[in-house]
Design a protein around this motif. Structure first.
Motif: not given
Length: 108
Positions: A81-105
């Protein structure tokens, strides 16, 4: 999501039908629920539904998917689907990278 709440309020029978459809389709079968959730996450990314990506990523991890499996699946989504797919997943990616509190995710 708001659409499901609207359906629940206006047509409870339709809401139950939709809810049961999810339960039937996503349960373990020839493909595990974990892998079905990863597939759904990728399809959601392709459709640009960020909340859906998060929902299916959380469910996949609940059913045993590792952070690496989720990220690798998102790379497959990007391949198709191209790079926009990763844009749609930005919150998930932030969580995976440890940049988002698990409770917030988790939405708590």
């Amino acid at each position: 999501p708001q659409l499901l709440e609207l359906i629940k309020d206006t047509d409870p029978e339709m809401f139950e039908t939709i809810s049961n459809l999810d339960k039937v389709i996503l349960k373990d079968g020839a493909i595990s629920e974990k892998n079905k959730r990863l597939i759904a996450m990728c399809m959601s990314a392709n459709q640009q539904c960020s909340k859906c990506v998060d929902t299916h990523a959380r469910a996949a991890m609940f059913h045993g998917a590792t952070k690496n499996e989720v990220m690798e699946a998102l790379f497959v989504a990007m391949l198709v689907g191209g790079a926009p797919c990763l844009s749609a997943a930005r919150r998930t990616i932030a969580f995976l990278k440890g940049e988002m509190d698990p409770l917030e995710f988790a939405g708590e």
